[in-house]
Design a protein around this motif. Sequence first.
Motif, PDB file in Angstrom:
ATOM      1  N   ARG A  63       0.863  -1.185   0.000  1.00 60.29           N
ATOM      2  CA  ARG A  63       0.000   0.000   0.000  1.00 60.29           C
ATOM      3  C   ARG A  63       0.893   1.226   0.000  1.00 60.29           C
ATOM      4  O   ARG A  63       1.850   1.313   0.756  1.00 60.29           O
ATOM      5  N   ALA A  64       0.589   2.195  -0.850  1.00 57.08           N
ATOM      6  CA  ALA A  64       1.423   3.386  -0.961  1.00 57.08           C
ATOM      7  C   ALA A  64       1.407   4.185   0.344  1.00 57.08           C
ATOM      8  O   ALA A  64       0.340   4.480   0.895  1.00 57.08           O
ATOM      9  N   LEU A  65       2.599   4.524   0.846  1.00 56.55           N
ATOM     10  CA  LEU A  65       2.746   5.253   2.103  1.00 56.55           C
ATOM     11  C   LEU A  65       3.471   6.575   1.863  1.00 56.55           C
ATOM     12  O   LEU A  65       4.282   6.693   0.942  1.00 56.55           O
ATOM     13  N   PRO A  66       3.208   7.570   2.714  1.00 58.75           N
ATOM     14  CA  PRO A  66       3.917   8.845   2.568  1.00 58.75           C
ATOM     15  C   PRO A  66       5.380   8.725   2.975  1.00 58.75           C
ATOM     16  O   PRO A  66       5.765   7.827   3.731  1.00 58.75           O
ATOM     17  N   VAL A  67       6.180   9.660   2.485  1.00 56.58           N
ATOM     18  CA  VAL A  67       7.617   9.621   2.734  1.00 56.58           C
ATOM     19  C   VAL A  67       7.917   9.651   4.227  1.00 56.58           C
ATOM     20  O   VAL A  67       8.790   8.916   4.708  1.00 56.58           O
ATOM     21  N   GLY A  68       7.190  10.486   4.963  1.00 51.62           N
ATOM     22  CA  GLY A  68       7.450  10.595   6.397  1.00 51.62           C
ATOM     23  C   GLY A  68       7.288   9.285   7.135  1.00 51.62           C
ATOM     24  O   GLY A  68       8.097   8.940   8.003  1.00 51.62           O
ATOM     25  N   SER A  69       6.251   8.541   6.802  1.00 55.40           N
ATOM     26  CA  SER A  69       6.015   7.252   7.460  1.00 55.40           C
ATOM     27  C   SER A  69       7.135   6.273   7.155  1.00 55.40           C
ATOM     28  O   SER A  69       7.606   5.544   8.046  1.00 55.40           O
ATOM     29  N   ILE A  70       7.548   6.239   5.900  1.00 58.60           N
ATOM     30  CA  ILE A  70       8.621   5.328   5.509  1.00 58.60           C
ATOM     31  C   ILE A  70       9.928   5.729   6.178  1.00 58.60           C
ATOM     32  O   ILE A  70      10.690   4.879   6.660  1.00 58.60           O
ATOM     33  N   ALA A  71      10.194   7.023   6.230  1.00 53.60           N
ATOM     34  CA  ALA A  71      11.425   7.515   6.855  1.00 53.60           C
ATOM     35  C   ALA A  71      11.484   7.133   8.329  1.00 53.60           C
ATOM     36  O   ALA A  71      12.530   6.690   8.838  1.00 53.60           O
ATOM     37  N   ARG A  72      10.381   7.320   9.044  1.00 50.51           N
ATOM     38  CA  ARG A  72      10.365   6.974  10.475  1.00 50.51           C
ATOM     39  C   ARG A  72      10.609   5.488  10.686  1.00 50.51           C
ATOM     40  O   ARG A  72      11.368   5.089  11.573  1.00 50.51           O
ATOM     41  N   ALA A  73       9.965   4.654   9.860  1.00 53.28           N
ATOM     42  CA  ALA A  73      10.132   3.207  10.009  1.00 53.28           C
ATOM     43  C   ALA A  73      11.549   2.767   9.655  1.00 53.28           C
ATOM     44  O   ALA A  73      12.072   1.810  10.229  1.00 53.28           O
ATOM     45  N   GLY A  75      14.194   4.723  10.002  1.00 55.73           N
ATOM     46  CA  GLY A  75      15.164   5.404  10.849  1.00 55.73           C
ATOM     47  C   GLY A  75      16.077   6.326  10.081  1.00 55.73           C
ATOM     48  O   GLY A  75      17.259   6.476  10.411  1.00 55.73           O
ATOM     49  N   LEU A  76      15.532   6.956   9.051  1.00 57.44           N
ATOM     50  CA  LEU A  76      16.315   7.839   8.189  1.00 57.44           C
ATOM     51  C   LEU A  76      15.680   9.218   8.120  1.00 57.44           C
ATOM     52  O   LEU A  76      14.486   9.387   8.394  1.00 57.44           O
ATOM     53  N   ALA A  77      16.478  10.199   7.723  1.00 57.13           N
ATOM     54  CA  ALA A  77      15.949  11.536   7.487  1.00 57.13           C
ATOM     55  C   ALA A  77      15.035  11.507   6.266  1.00 57.13           C
ATOM     56  O   ALA A  77      15.244  10.711   5.337  1.00 57.13           O
ATOM     57  N   GLU A  78      14.038  12.402   6.247  1.00 60.64           N
ATOM     58  CA  GLU A  78      13.084  12.386   5.144  1.00 60.64           C
ATOM     59  C   GLU A  78      13.735  12.690   3.810  1.00 60.64           C
ATOM     60  O   GLU A  78      13.381  12.081   2.789  1.00 60.64           O
ATOM     61  N   ASP A  79      14.668  13.629   3.771  1.00 59.36           N
ATOM     62  CA  ASP A  79      15.278  13.978   2.478  1.00 59.36           C
ATOM     63  C   ASP A  79      16.079  12.813   1.913  1.00 59.36           C
ATOM     64  O   ASP A  79      16.059  12.554   0.704  1.00 59.36           O
ATOM     65  N   GLU A  80      16.769  12.076   2.770  1.00 57.61           N
ATOM     66  CA  GLU A  80      17.526  10.917   2.299  1.00 57.61           C
ATOM     67  C   GLU A  80      16.582   9.790   1.892  1.00 57.61           C
ATOM     68  O   GLU A  80      16.813   9.097   0.890  1.00 57.61           O
ATOM     69  N   THR A  81      15.506   9.596   2.642  1.00 56.42           N
ATOM     70  CA  THR A  81      14.511   8.586   2.285  1.00 56.42           C
ATOM     71  C   THR A  81      13.899   8.906   0.926  1.00 56.42           C
ATOM     72  O   THR A  81      13.751   8.015   0.079  1.00 56.42           O
ATOM     73  N   LEU A  82      13.540  10.172   0.726  1.00 59.60           N
ATOM     74  CA  LEU A  82      12.959  10.583  -0.555  1.00 59.60           C
ATOM     75  C   LEU A  82      13.935  10.348  -1.701  1.00 59.60           C
ATOM     76  O   LEU A  82      13.529   9.887  -2.777  1.00 59.60           O
ATOM     77  N   ARG A  83      15.203  10.637  -1.479  1.00 58.49           N
ATOM     78  CA  ARG A  83      16.196  10.414  -2.537  1.00 58.49           C
ATOM     79  C   ARG A  83      16.248   8.942  -2.931  1.00 58.49           C
ATOM     80  O   ARG A  83      16.271   8.608  -4.126  1.00 58.49           O
ATOM     81  N   ARG A  84      16.238   8.057  -1.954  1.00 54.67           N
ATOM     82  CA  ARG A  84      16.297   6.621  -2.250  1.00 54.67           C
ATOM     83  C   ARG A  84      14.996   6.139  -2.892  1.00 54.67           C
ATOM     84  O   ARG A  84      15.014   5.311  -3.807  1.00 54.67           O
ATOM     85  N   LEU A  85      13.866   6.655  -2.415  1.00 49.51           N
ATOM     86  CA  LEU A  85      12.586   6.269  -3.002  1.00 49.51           C
ATOM     87  C   LEU A  85      12.505   6.685  -4.465  1.00 49.51           C
ATOM     88  O   LEU A  85      12.050   5.910  -5.325  1.00 49.51           O
ATOM     89  N   GLU A  86      12.929   7.890  -4.763  1.00 52.76           N
ATOM     90  CA  GLU A  86      12.887   8.367  -6.148  1.00 52.76           C
ATOM     91  C   GLU A  86      13.833   7.561  -7.036  1.00 52.76           C
ATOM     92  O   GLU A  86      13.520   7.275  -8.204  1.00 52.76           O
ATOM     93  N   ALA A  87      14.974   7.172  -6.501  1.00 47.83           N
ATOM     94  CA  ALA A  87      15.897   6.347  -7.279  1.00 47.83           C
ATOM     95  C   ALA A  87      15.275   5.000  -7.615  1.00 47.83           C
ATOM     96  O   ALA A  87      15.384   4.507  -8.747  1.00 47.83           O
ATOM     97  N   MET A  88      14.587   4.408  -6.646  1.00 47.40           N
ATOM     98  CA  MET A  88      13.913   3.131  -6.890  1.00 47.40           C
ATOM     99  C   MET A  88      12.739   3.293  -7.844  1.00 47.40           C
ATOM    100  O   MET A  88      12.506   2.450  -8.718  1.00 47.40           O
ATOM    101  N   ALA A  89      11.994   4.376  -7.698  1.00 53.98           N
ATOM    102  CA  ALA A  89      10.856   4.612  -8.585  1.00 53.98           C
ATOM    103  C   ALA A  89      11.315   4.867 -10.010  1.00 53.98           C
ATOM    104  O   ALA A  89      10.665   4.437 -10.970  1.00 53.98           O
ATOM    105  N   ASP A  90      12.428   5.564 -10.164  1.00 57.60           N
ATOM    106  CA  ASP A  90      12.957   5.807 -11.513  1.00 57.60           C
ATOM    107  C   ASP A  90      13.352   4.507 -12.203  1.00 57.60           C
ATOM    108  O   ASP A  90      13.301   4.406 -13.431  1.00 57.60           O
TER     109      ASP A  90
END
Length: 379
Positions: A63-73, A75-90
């Motif tokens: 189920r699609a989750l927001p960046v903040g939820s994924i980052a907290r789970a 244990g990473l900063a949101e900006d770094e989590t977003l960078r990794r998520l975008e790399a995987m999505a690309d």
Amino acid sequence: FRSHGYISYQTVIREAPMDRYEQLREMLDANPAGAPKSKAFDEILRLLFTPGEVDVALAMSFRALPVGSIARAAGLAEDETLRRLEAMADKADIFAKTGKDGKKTYGLVPTIPGLFEFPFMKGGGTPMHERLAKLWEEYHGEALGAAFSGNPTPLMRVVPVGESLVPENRVHPYEEISSLIKNSRYLAVTKCACRVSVGKCDHEKEVCLIFDGAAEFLVERGYARQIGVDEGLSVLERAERDGLVHTSNNSADRASVVCNCCPCCCTVLRGMTELRHPHAFARSRFEARVDAVGCTGCAICADERCPVGAISMDSGAAVVNPENCIGCGLCVTGCPEKTISLIERAGAEAVPANIQELGVKVLQEKGKLEGFMKLMQRS
């Protein structure tokens, strides 16, 4: 493989502990499609996900989750989590969608359709794709083909060629690909991952239809192109002339994908023809019948149109084995004398009402419902 956004298998072995990839495999295995343990799949995951990406993927859900939820789970900063998520999505190793508020959410994709198909939709041709193709072929034969097959409810079904049906068949909307196309909110076409990766035939590749949210994501990331209803219907016509079998998700509510399959490359068809899994896919509600009196014995149906070898020639006339017939209708449209028709199959099983019902039914049959629900409850 670094130039393609991937890193080598040997490099990953040195950089990441084995158990993180196994944890990800177990999560993917909770999906109805399955992801059984295999050396080949372990290497596939290491080609698709960097160690840092695995850490983020382990904090995700189908189920699609927001960046903040994924980052907290994670244990990473949101900006770094977003960078990794975008790399995987690309790379289409996960999916992303944008809400009405403009915020993106991210989710895992199953093995099929998803991790297998998406990387090949741009056409392949790199060393990484060549390696992936060999690994997926190995994995399909030794484990995934059996896991994807229904127990006994299949995830995919055959939909008859439109011109093979007549009003007397009392066709339901979900039994007509044209209706599925006309009722779609968003439609895209992409290359057939099976033919790109397996490469055993010269059938047209850009004939796989994707619908709605998945289509929007794949178009946004460059893996598919948006088309209108008219072009979608044209894709169907070309596929039918080319002798390709229509398959779609085994639910009556809507289509998420329509594959146009060949028997030499298609993961779905080969689950039955090569791996001999009786529930690899659901046959259509119909079976072929030959008018022996009008048959001229040209053998086009047996030699050129039937994808599963259900038709043979006997005393100069075509004979259908109903146990093998999948009800695709290609023999009907290919018969020059119009002596073959589709009739309703006795005892045909009902199609699950919607995708949710299909998923629950398959998960219950495979004993995975509880694990899947726990994963989907992440927030």
